[in-house]
Design a protein around this motif. Structure first.
Motif, PDB file in Angstrom:
ATOM      1  N   ILE A  71      10.107   8.987  -4.868  1.00 23.94           N
ATOM      2  CA  ILE A  71      10.670   8.062  -3.926  1.00 23.94           C
ATOM      3  C   ILE A  71      12.502   8.264  -4.525  1.00 23.94           C
ATOM      4  CG2 ILE A  71      12.035   6.375  -2.726  1.00 23.94           C
ATOM      5  CD1 ILE A  71       8.611   6.225  -2.536  1.00 23.94           C
ATOM      6  N   GLN A  72      12.984   8.139  -6.150  1.00 23.10           N
ATOM      7  CA  GLN A  72      14.480   8.182  -6.878  1.00 23.10           C
ATOM      8  C   GLN A  72      14.403   9.397  -6.726  1.00 23.10           C
ATOM      9  OE1 GLN A  72      13.017   6.168 -10.140  1.00 23.10           O
ATOM     10  NE2 GLN A  72      13.870   3.729  -9.360  1.00 23.10           N
ATOM     11  N   GLN A  73      14.043  10.524  -6.598  1.00 19.25           N
ATOM     12  CA  GLN A  73      14.051  12.037  -7.028  1.00 19.25           C
ATOM     13  C   GLN A  73      15.156  11.663  -5.855  1.00 19.25           C
ATOM     14  OE1 GLN A  73      11.290  14.142  -7.314  1.00 19.25           O
ATOM     15  NE2 GLN A  73      10.700  13.347  -9.740  1.00 19.25           N
ATOM     16  N   GLY A  74      14.756  12.029  -4.687  1.00 17.24           N
ATOM     17  CA  GLY A  74      15.285  11.758  -3.015  1.00 17.24           C
ATOM     18  C   GLY A  74      16.527  11.204  -2.780  1.00 17.24           C
ATOM     19  N   ILE A  75      17.136   9.974  -3.063  1.00 16.71           N
ATOM     20  CA  ILE A  75      17.912   9.175  -2.473  1.00 16.71           C
ATOM     21  C   ILE A  75      18.912   8.751  -4.505  1.00 16.71           C
ATOM     22  CG2 ILE A  75      16.335   7.930  -1.126  1.00 16.71           C
ATOM     23  CD1 ILE A  75      16.513   6.021  -3.305  1.00 16.71           C
ATOM     24  N   ASP A  76      20.270   7.994  -3.357  1.00 13.42           N
ATOM     25  CA  ASP A  76      21.263   7.858  -5.201  1.00 13.42           C
ATOM     26  C   ASP A  76      20.700   6.415  -5.087  1.00 13.42           C
ATOM     27  OD1 ASP A  76      23.652   6.812  -5.720  1.00 13.42           O
ATOM     28  OD2 ASP A  76      25.238   7.545  -3.796  1.00 13.42           O
ATOM     29  N   SER A  77      20.228   6.309  -6.400  1.00 16.18           N
ATOM     30  CA  SER A  77      20.268   5.078  -6.852  1.00 16.18           C
ATOM     31  C   SER A  77      21.205   3.799  -6.705  1.00 16.18           C
ATOM     32  CB  SER A  77      19.601   4.888  -8.104  1.00 16.18           C
ATOM     33  OG  SER A  77      20.098   5.654  -8.657  1.00 16.18           O
ATOM     34  N   SER A  78      22.463   4.746  -6.590  1.00 13.15           N
ATOM     35  CA  SER A  78      23.282   3.763  -7.025  1.00 13.15           C
ATOM     36  C   SER A  78      23.679   2.900  -5.412  1.00 13.15           C
ATOM     37  CB  SER A  78      25.177   3.773  -7.045  1.00 13.15           C
ATOM     38  OG  SER A  78      24.790   4.873  -5.550  1.00 13.15           O
ATOM     39  N   GLU A  79      22.443   3.532  -4.682  1.00  8.04           N
ATOM     40  CA  GLU A  79      22.548   2.539  -3.067  1.00  8.04           C
ATOM     41  C   GLU A  79      21.114   1.909  -2.721  1.00  8.04           C
ATOM     42  OE1 GLU A  79      24.717   5.615  -0.265  1.00  8.04           O
ATOM     43  OE2 GLU A  79      23.163   5.875  -0.454  1.00  8.04           O
ATOM     44  N   THR A  80      20.543   1.761  -3.476  1.00 10.62           N
ATOM     45  CA  THR A  80      19.398   1.770  -2.948  1.00 10.62           C
ATOM     46  C   THR A  80      18.458   1.223  -4.559  1.00 10.62           C
ATOM     47  OG1 THR A  80      18.886   2.889  -1.235  1.00 10.62           O
ATOM     48  CG2 THR A  80      17.131   1.906  -1.921  1.00 10.62           C
ATOM     49  N   THR A  81      17.582   0.031  -4.556  1.00  7.34           N
ATOM     50  CA  THR A  81      16.786  -0.249  -5.594  1.00  7.34           C
ATOM     51  C   THR A  81      16.366  -0.188  -5.404  1.00  7.34           C
ATOM     52  OG1 THR A  81      18.950  -1.552  -6.472  1.00  7.34           O
ATOM     53  CG2 THR A  81      16.471  -1.762  -7.189  1.00  7.34           C
ATOM     54  N   VAL A  82      14.753   0.938  -5.892  1.00  4.19           N
ATOM     55  CA  VAL A  82      13.306   1.161  -5.679  1.00  4.19           C
ATOM     56  C   VAL A  82      12.882   0.020  -6.657  1.00  4.19           C
ATOM     57  CG1 VAL A  82      11.355   2.523  -5.063  1.00  4.19           C
ATOM     58  CG2 VAL A  82      14.046   3.197  -4.702  1.00  4.19           C
ATOM     59  N   GLU A  83      11.703  -0.376  -6.510  1.00  6.78           N
ATOM     60  CA  GLU A  83      10.344  -1.232  -7.563  1.00  6.78           C
ATOM     61  C   GLU A  83       8.741  -1.294  -7.101  1.00  6.78           C
ATOM     62  OE1 GLU A  83      12.601  -5.046  -7.746  1.00  6.78           O
ATOM     63  OE2 GLU A  83      14.204  -5.151  -6.560  1.00  6.78           O
ATOM     64  N   ASN A  84       8.577  -0.928  -8.279  1.00  4.73           N
ATOM     65  CA  ASN A  84       7.100  -1.403  -7.905  1.00  4.73           C
ATOM     66  C   ASN A  84       6.697  -2.587  -7.964  1.00  4.73           C
ATOM     67  OD1 ASN A  84       3.869  -0.365  -7.922  1.00  4.73           O
ATOM     68  ND2 ASN A  84       4.196   0.348 -10.112  1.00  4.73           N
ATOM     69  N   TRP A  85       5.922  -3.526  -7.140  1.00  5.81           N
ATOM     70  CA  TRP A  85       5.305  -4.608  -7.545  1.00  5.81           C
ATOM     71  C   TRP A  85       3.982  -4.480  -7.608  1.00  5.81           C
ATOM     72  CZ3 TRP A  85       8.267  -9.299  -5.088  1.00  5.81           C
ATOM     73  CH2 TRP A  85       9.609  -9.368  -5.804  1.00  5.81           C
ATOM     74  N   GLU A  86       2.812  -5.188  -8.963  1.00  2.13           N
ATOM     75  CA  GLU A  86       1.862  -5.126  -8.377  1.00  2.13           C
ATOM     76  C   GLU A  86       1.432  -5.915  -7.576  1.00  2.13           C
ATOM     77  OE1 GLU A  86      -1.901  -4.136 -11.576  1.00  2.13           O
ATOM     78  OE2 GLU A  86      -0.306  -4.500 -12.499  1.00  2.13           O
TER      79      GLU A  86
ATOM     80  N   GLY B  46       0.934  -1.315  -0.024  1.00  3.52           N
ATOM     81  CA  GLY B  46       0.372  -0.148   0.309  1.00  3.52           C
ATOM     82  C   GLY B  46       0.606   1.141   0.145  1.00  3.52           C
ATOM     83  N   ALA B  47       1.509   1.357  -1.355  1.00  2.82           N
ATOM     84  CA  ALA B  47       3.270   2.264  -0.864  1.00  2.82           C
ATOM     85  C   ALA B  47       2.869   3.156  -1.779  1.00  2.82           C
ATOM     86  CB  ALA B  47       4.283   1.874  -1.095  1.00  2.82           C
ATOM     87  N   ASN B  48       1.718   3.529  -2.397  1.00  6.02           N
ATOM     88  CA  ASN B  48       1.580   4.639  -3.713  1.00  6.02           C
ATOM     89  C   ASN B  48       1.629   5.919  -3.602  1.00  6.02           C
ATOM     90  OD1 ASN B  48      -0.911   2.214  -4.381  1.00  6.02           O
ATOM     91  ND2 ASN B  48      -1.490   4.897  -5.263  1.00  6.02           N
ATOM     92  N   ILE B  49       0.824   5.806  -2.481  1.00 10.87           N
ATOM     93  CA  ILE B  49       0.214   6.633  -2.144  1.00 10.87           C
ATOM     94  C   ILE B  49      -0.039   8.181  -0.364  1.00 10.87           C
ATOM     95  CG2 ILE B  49      -2.677   5.908  -1.850  1.00 10.87           C
ATOM     96  CD1 ILE B  49      -2.581   8.927  -3.198  1.00 10.87           C
ATOM     97  N   GLY B  50      -0.482   8.492   0.123  1.00 12.87           N
ATOM     98  CA  GLY B  50      -0.394   8.923   1.778  1.00 12.87           C
ATOM     99  C   GLY B  50       0.633   7.944   2.759  1.00 12.87           C
TER     100      GLY B  50
ATOM    101  N   LYS C  81      -0.638   0.505 -11.181  1.00 15.24           N
ATOM    102  CA  LYS C  81       0.704  -0.051 -12.041  1.00 15.24           C
ATOM    103  C   LYS C  81       0.728   1.561 -11.946  1.00 15.24           C
ATOM    104  CE  LYS C  81       3.764  -1.311 -14.715  1.00 15.24           C
ATOM    105  NZ  LYS C  81       4.574  -0.344 -15.855  1.00 15.24           N
ATOM    106  N   GLU C  82      -0.100   2.363 -12.352  1.00 13.99           N
ATOM    107  CA  GLU C  82       0.640   3.626 -12.609  1.00 13.99           C
ATOM    108  C   GLU C  82       1.804   4.760 -11.548  1.00 13.99           C
ATOM    109  OE1 GLU C  82      -1.498   7.219 -15.163  1.00 13.99           O
ATOM    110  OE2 GLU C  82      -2.604   5.795 -14.966  1.00 13.99           O
ATOM    111  N   LYS C  83       0.290   4.487 -10.471  1.00 17.01           N
ATOM    112  CA  LYS C  83       0.199   5.311  -9.555  1.00 17.01           C
ATOM    113  C   LYS C  83       1.531   4.452  -8.368  1.00 17.01           C
ATOM    114  CE  LYS C  83      -4.215   6.126  -8.364  1.00 17.01           C
ATOM    115  NZ  LYS C  83      -5.637   6.903  -7.497  1.00 17.01           N
ATOM    116  N   GLY C  84       1.653   3.770  -8.734  1.00 16.17           N
ATOM    117  CA  GLY C  84       3.091   2.748  -7.746  1.00 16.17           C
ATOM    118  C   GLY C  84       4.865   2.965  -8.597  1.00 16.17           C
ATOM    119  N   ASP C  85       4.717   3.301 -10.167  1.00 14.97           N
ATOM    120  CA  ASP C  85       5.412   3.912 -10.905  1.00 14.97           C
ATOM    121  C   ASP C  85       5.977   5.365 -10.685  1.00 14.97           C
ATOM    122  OD1 ASP C  85       6.168   0.876 -12.300  1.00 14.97           O
ATOM    123  OD2 ASP C  85       4.899   2.208 -14.328  1.00 14.97           O
ATOM    124  N   ALA C  86       4.832   5.878 -10.182  1.00 13.97           N
ATOM    125  CA  ALA C  86       4.846   7.337 -10.016  1.00 13.97           C
ATOM    126  C   ALA C  86       5.229   7.456  -8.989  1.00 13.97           C
ATOM    127  CB  ALA C  86       3.601   7.699 -10.004  1.00 13.97           C
ATOM    128  N   ALA C  87       5.679   6.515  -7.892  1.00 14.82           N
ATOM    129  CA  ALA C  87       5.615   6.504  -5.949  1.00 14.82           C
ATOM    130  C   ALA C  87       6.982   6.936  -6.486  1.00 14.82           C
ATOM    131  CB  ALA C  87       5.219   5.620  -5.645  1.00 14.82           C
TER     132      ALA C  87
END
Length: 350
Positions: free
Chosen positions: A75-90, A37-41, A65-71
């Motif tokens: 999130i990626q905008q505020g972190i170093d993507s080389s350290e953390t992989t962020v994925e959306n699983w429907e 339940g991570a795509n909003i709020g 999927k659309e809202k998850g991809d946006a989330a």
């Protein structure tokens, strides 16, 4: 005893100086975290907090999927993507097949280790809708779907190293569990089925409260079957956390009702932000109070006694019955549940 204290609740909501994340944060390097339940709020805010602590892998379980991809992008905008992989699983907890498929995907694509599971998906509706499996939607999403995914992912948590933070299952609960009992439903052969048969608007106005009591009963029952975590047994901590009343879209289905209008007025000065609620969830996930949190309910950065009813012999009996009913239901959905219960859990009386 565990009574709902209105004055204390107002103090917590309106006047409490909430601890900053830095006061209890831990380095999550090498950890795998799932937030459902991570795509909003509240879920999105929680995922952002986790991302800032540099886990190796952060999986967002999202219905859209659309809202998850946006989330993920947010999130990626505020972190170093080389350290953390962020994925959306429907995933949609309304659909049992999607829950089983999510667990299958984790088995295929993850490293077999799950360190923290946040079960945040929730539904608060006054409209009675049956799912394809025949259960009222909020019973399916808030309780049965939550229980199914938690059990299917449990074996991977036992593969996680016993290092701070101890592997942890955090079920997002609510103070509303104080407001209801299963005394009426317990007169019937099956409590969950009896609740499912209550379809009136009056019954639906309290349905969310009942599902939060079911969340508490499930988490306590699961914890009772997982002896206190240690380096030897590698059991996860199982806990329920109330993030408080937060300004999210949880109540969106009630906006046009009288109750919804009243709630909207009070929310103007009583609601926490989603970011603040996320901090409360992170505390439950990262606190060093392993044994103290195991099988317990917490709110506002402290452990509190559960409702009076849940501590009575009648409440304990209802907890046992709803656990047995839940497992019986879920074994028919996914045969792995029976195996996991037999091989991963113990008899609480032993």
């Amino acid at each position: 005893m565990g009574k709902f204290e209105g004055i204390q609740y107002i103090k917590d909501q309106c006047f409490m100086d909430l601890p900053e994340l830095s006061s209890f944060a831990q380095d999550l390097s090498g950890k795998t975290i799932i937030v459902i339940g991570a795509n909003i709020g509240l879920g999105l805010a929680t995922a952002k907090h986790f991302a800032s602590l540099k886990p190796s892998r952060l999986i967002l379980g999202c219905r859209s999927k659309e809202k998850g991809d946006a989330a993920v992008k947010e999130i990626q905008q505020g972190i170093d993507s080389s350290e953390t992989t962020v994925e959306n699983w429907e995933i949609d907890l309304e659909k049992n097949k999607m829950i089983s498929d999510f667990a299958d995907r984790f088995e295929r694509e993850a490293n077999g280790q799950l360190d923290i599971l946040i079960m945040n998906a929730g539904l608060n509706t006054i409209c009675h809708t049956s799912t394809e499996s025949g259960w009222e939607k909020s019973i399916q999403v808030n309780h049965l779907g939550t229980a199914l995914l938690t059990l299917l992912l449990l074996p991977y948590m036992k593969n996680a190293p016993y290092s701070p933070p101890t592997p942890r299952i955090v079920v997002v609960g609510s103070e509303t569990h104080y407001f209801v009992t299963f005394k009426k439903q317990a007169r019937k052969p099956n409590i969950i089925e009896a609740l499912n048969e209550e379809t009136s608007s009056g019954a639906m106005s309290e349905r969310y409260y009942y599902t939060k009591l079911l969340n508490l009963f499930f988490a306590r029952s699961l914890a009772a079957r997982l002896p206190s975590p240690s380096a030897e047994n590698r059991n996860p901590v199982v806990t329920v956390v109330n993030p408080g009343w937060c300004k999210t879209e949880l109540m969106r289905d009630q906006q046009t009702t009288l109750k919804g209008r009243v709630i909207r007025v009070f929310s103007l000065f009583m609601c926490r932000t989603a970011e603040e609620g996320g901090r409360v969830i992170l505390w439950a996930a990262l606190s060093h109070l392993d044994n103290e949190l195991h099988g317990r309910y917490s709110t506002s950065f402290r452990i509190e006694e559960e409702s009076d009813y849940s501590l009575t012999p009648q409440g304990r009996e209802a907890e046992k019955r709803t656990w047995d009913e839940t497992i019986s239901i879920l074994e028919k959905v996914d045969p792995r549940v029976k195996t996991i219960v037999q091989e991963q859990l113990t008899n609480p009386s032993s």
